[in-house]
Scaffold this motif. Structure first.
Motif, PDB file in Angstrom:
ATOM      1  N   ILE A 139       1.959   0.392   7.900  1.00  0.00           N
ATOM      2  CA  ILE A 139       3.045   1.097   7.392  1.00  0.00           C
ATOM      3  C   ILE A 139       3.088   2.730   8.163  1.00  0.00           C
ATOM      4  CG2 ILE A 139       4.184   2.201   5.281  1.00  0.00           C
ATOM      5  CD1 ILE A 139       4.170  -0.994   5.378  1.00  0.00           C
ATOM      6  N   GLU A 140       2.034   3.190   8.179  1.00  0.00           N
ATOM      7  CA  GLU A 140       1.898   4.392   8.730  1.00  0.00           C
ATOM      8  C   GLU A 140       2.615   4.298  10.580  1.00  0.00           C
ATOM      9  OE1 GLU A 140      -1.409   7.087   6.996  1.00  0.00           O
ATOM     10  OE2 GLU A 140      -2.279   5.317   8.401  1.00  0.00           O
ATOM     11  N   ILE A 141       2.246   2.996  11.113  1.00  0.00           N
ATOM     12  CA  ILE A 141       2.923   3.063  12.458  1.00  0.00           C
ATOM     13  C   ILE A 141       4.102   2.469  12.413  1.00  0.00           C
ATOM     14  CG2 ILE A 141       2.729   0.934  14.135  1.00  0.00           C
ATOM     15  CD1 ILE A 141      -0.570   0.788  13.667  1.00  0.00           C
ATOM     16  N   ALA A 142       4.512   1.629  11.386  1.00  0.00           N
ATOM     17  CA  ALA A 142       5.968   1.597  11.272  1.00  0.00           C
ATOM     18  C   ALA A 142       6.973   2.835  11.134  1.00  0.00           C
ATOM     19  CB  ALA A 142       6.327   0.485   9.947  1.00  0.00           C
ATOM     20  N   LEU A 143       6.210   3.831  10.145  1.00  0.00           N
ATOM     21  CA  LEU A 143       6.974   5.100  10.012  1.00  0.00           C
ATOM     22  C   LEU A 143       6.752   5.953  11.237  1.00  0.00           C
ATOM     23  CD1 LEU A 143       5.670   5.766   6.421  1.00  0.00           C
ATOM     24  CD2 LEU A 143       7.841   5.313   6.899  1.00  0.00           C
ATOM     25  N   SER A 144       5.911   5.875  12.006  1.00  0.00           N
ATOM     26  CA  SER A 144       5.952   6.684  13.302  1.00  0.00           C
ATOM     27  C   SER A 144       6.883   6.007  14.269  1.00  0.00           C
ATOM     28  CB  SER A 144       4.397   6.554  13.917  1.00  0.00           C
ATOM     29  OG  SER A 144       3.500   6.994  13.016  1.00  0.00           O
ATOM     30  N   TYR A 145       6.942   4.573  14.313  1.00  0.00           N
ATOM     31  CA  TYR A 145       8.077   4.209  15.164  1.00  0.00           C
ATOM     32  C   TYR A 145       9.558   4.414  14.619  1.00  0.00           C
ATOM     33  CZ  TYR A 145       4.756   0.922  17.459  1.00  0.00           C
ATOM     34  OH  TYR A 145       3.805   0.254  17.915  1.00  0.00           O
ATOM     35  N   LYS A 146       9.674   4.464  13.499  1.00  0.00           N
ATOM     36  CA  LYS A 146      10.891   4.750  12.852  1.00  0.00           C
ATOM     37  C   LYS A 146      11.224   6.227  13.369  1.00  0.00           C
ATOM     38  CE  LYS A 146      13.779   5.146   8.464  1.00  0.00           C
ATOM     39  NZ  LYS A 146      13.624   5.116   7.189  1.00  0.00           N
ATOM     40  N   ARG A 147      10.490   7.102  13.263  1.00  0.00           N
ATOM     41  CA  ARG A 147      10.532   8.781  13.453  1.00  0.00           C
ATOM     42  C   ARG A 147      10.936   8.921  14.826  1.00  0.00           C
ATOM     43  NH1 ARG A 147       6.828  12.590  10.523  1.00  0.00           N
ATOM     44  NH2 ARG A 147       8.405  14.251  11.152  1.00  0.00           N
ATOM     45  N   LEU A 148      10.264   8.087  15.726  1.00  0.00           N
ATOM     46  CA  LEU A 148      10.401   8.262  17.291  1.00  0.00           C
ATOM     47  C   LEU A 148      11.837   7.702  17.437  1.00  0.00           C
ATOM     48  CD1 LEU A 148       7.054   6.994  18.582  1.00  0.00           C
ATOM     49  CD2 LEU A 148       8.147   9.211  19.091  1.00  0.00           C
ATOM     50  N   ILE A 149      12.193   6.758  16.667  1.00  0.00           N
ATOM     51  CA  ILE A 149      13.796   6.225  17.182  1.00  0.00           C
ATOM     52  C   ILE A 149      14.678   7.112  16.780  1.00  0.00           C
ATOM     53  CG2 ILE A 149      15.177   4.411  16.593  1.00  0.00           C
ATOM     54  CD1 ILE A 149      12.924   2.345  16.615  1.00  0.00           C
ATOM     55  N   GLU A 150      14.399   7.683  15.326  1.00  0.00           N
ATOM     56  CA  GLU A 150      15.382   8.407  14.661  1.00  0.00           C
ATOM     57  C   GLU A 150      15.533  10.157  15.201  1.00  0.00           C
ATOM     58  OE1 GLU A 150      15.041   7.996  10.500  1.00  0.00           O
ATOM     59  OE2 GLU A 150      15.975   5.887  10.439  1.00  0.00           O
ATOM     60  N   GLU A 151      14.222  10.535  15.187  1.00  0.00           N
ATOM     61  CA  GLU A 151      14.075  11.864  15.566  1.00  0.00           C
ATOM     62  C   GLU A 151      14.050  12.306  17.126  1.00  0.00           C
ATOM     63  OE1 GLU A 151      11.334  14.224  12.907  1.00  0.00           O
ATOM     64  OE2 GLU A 151      11.390  12.490  11.637  1.00  0.00           O
ATOM     65  N   ILE A 152      13.518  11.466  17.778  1.00  0.00           N
ATOM     66  CA  ILE A 152      13.465  11.824  19.303  1.00  0.00           C
ATOM     67  C   ILE A 152      14.660  10.903  19.802  1.00  0.00           C
ATOM     68  CG2 ILE A 152      11.854  11.431  21.121  1.00  0.00           C
ATOM     69  CD1 ILE A 152      10.972  13.486  19.068  1.00  0.00           C
ATOM     70  N   GLU A 153      15.118  10.030  19.066  1.00  0.00           N
ATOM     71  CA  GLU A 153      16.408   9.234  19.659  1.00  0.00           C
ATOM     72  C   GLU A 153      15.929   8.384  20.568  1.00  0.00           C
ATOM     73  OE1 GLU A 153      19.385  12.064  20.510  1.00  0.00           O
ATOM     74  OE2 GLU A 153      19.893  12.682  18.244  1.00  0.00           O
TER      75      GLU A 153
END
Length: 300
Positions: A139-153
């Motif tokens: 879940i932490e990995i999934a959240l990290s991926y999500k943040r990279l997609i959303e916040e780093i675009e």
């Protein structure tokens, strides 16, 4: 041994340089900045703050104690990474477990690489480095991926290149975030595996997800058991279209189906899943029959 002593002395020398107000290095072009690049610096632990972008939020106490014991016996093998945020003040980029373990055993200093970066770069570095080097839970990995997609675009393709994972792997992690939070917590706490979660995510209704989750935990189901249960969940209960009887266990009474058949003057098939969801099937043999049924149903 002499080499290690020399390196440690160098780190202390750079640490003294950072404490000198006349050498407040803030950018890569500042005087003496080149002395920091590629070198390990001994930093006071009390000058370092935790990175708010750190994806890890759970720290296993037993593992942390084991790491602390290892550091006490062998020293810190892998330096942490920090960024400079003010005069003699730093923020963690990666290595929070090492940082916490070092504080736990009472160390006053810690070897560190120093980077100068803005917050966005720091976020990307923290997420990518932790995904690659730390034992984050799924879940932490999934959240990290999500943040990279959303916040780093980053697109999933760019993210795939950046972290060295197949795009399908990233997609599988991201899909876990569609699970009910209770189940996500179960994955983080180790009650079920990512394989169980990947099977459960194919059920859209979160209450049904939880029903199966409780059976997985209570009956110690394997991933294969879970996959079969999900397949069975999606199979409609058997339906007798000719007689119009409802599904076994269905709350729909046969007389209700019969009344619908009489109203439409047609055979009506009804199938329901274990969750109570279902569908009605009305076969027709010609366009004229379809128009007749359509008029009855819509009233037009």
């Amino acid at each position: 041994m002499a080499r290690a002593t020399k390196k440690q002395a160098l780190g202390r020398g750079l640490s003294a340089l950072l404490k000198d107000p006349e050498n407040d290095i803030r950018t890569a072009t500042d005087k003496n900045a080149e002395k920091l690049v590629g070198n390990i610096v001994e930093l006071d632990l009390d000058t370092i703050e935790v990175n708010p972008f750190q994806p890890r939020s759970n720290f296993n106490e037993e593992n942390l104690e084991e790491l602390a014991s290892s550091i006490r016996e062998l020293g810190l093998i892998q330096p942490i990474t920090v960024r400079k945020i003010d005069f003699n003040k730093f923020q963690l980029v990666s290595g929070e477990r090492r940082f916490r373990a070092s504080k736990r055993i009472g160390l006053e200093t810690i070897p560190a690489y120093i980077r100068i970066a803005n917050d966005q770069e720091t976020l990307e570095m923290a997420l990518v480095e932790n995904i690659q080097r730390q034992d984050l839970d799924p879940i932490e990995i999934a959240l990290s991926y999500k943040r990279l997609i959303e916040e780093i675009e980053l697109t999933q393709e760019k993210l795939s290149e950046r972290v060295g994972k197949k795009r399908s792997t990233i997609t599988n992690y991201l899909r876990l975030l569609r699970l009910d939070p209770i189940i996500q917590t179960g994955i983080r706490d180790g009650f079920i595996s990512m394989g169980h979660g990947r099977a459960l995510v194919n059920i859209q209704d979160t209450s049904d997800q939880i029903d199966l989750y409780e059976k997985i935990v209570g009956q110690n189901w394997s991933v294969r058991d879970t996959e079969k249960a999900v397949q069975d969940y999606h199979k409609p209960e058997s339906t007798d279209n000719t007689s119009g009887s409802g599904s076994p266990g269905s709350q729909i009474a046969p007389e209700q189906i019969k009344a619908l058949q009489n109203y439409l003057s047609a055979k009506v098939g009804v199938s329901t899943s274990k969750s109570g969801k279902g569908k009605i099937t009305i076969p027709f043999e010609s366009e004229a029959e379809f128009l007749r049924l359509s008029k009855l149903i819509t009233g037009d």
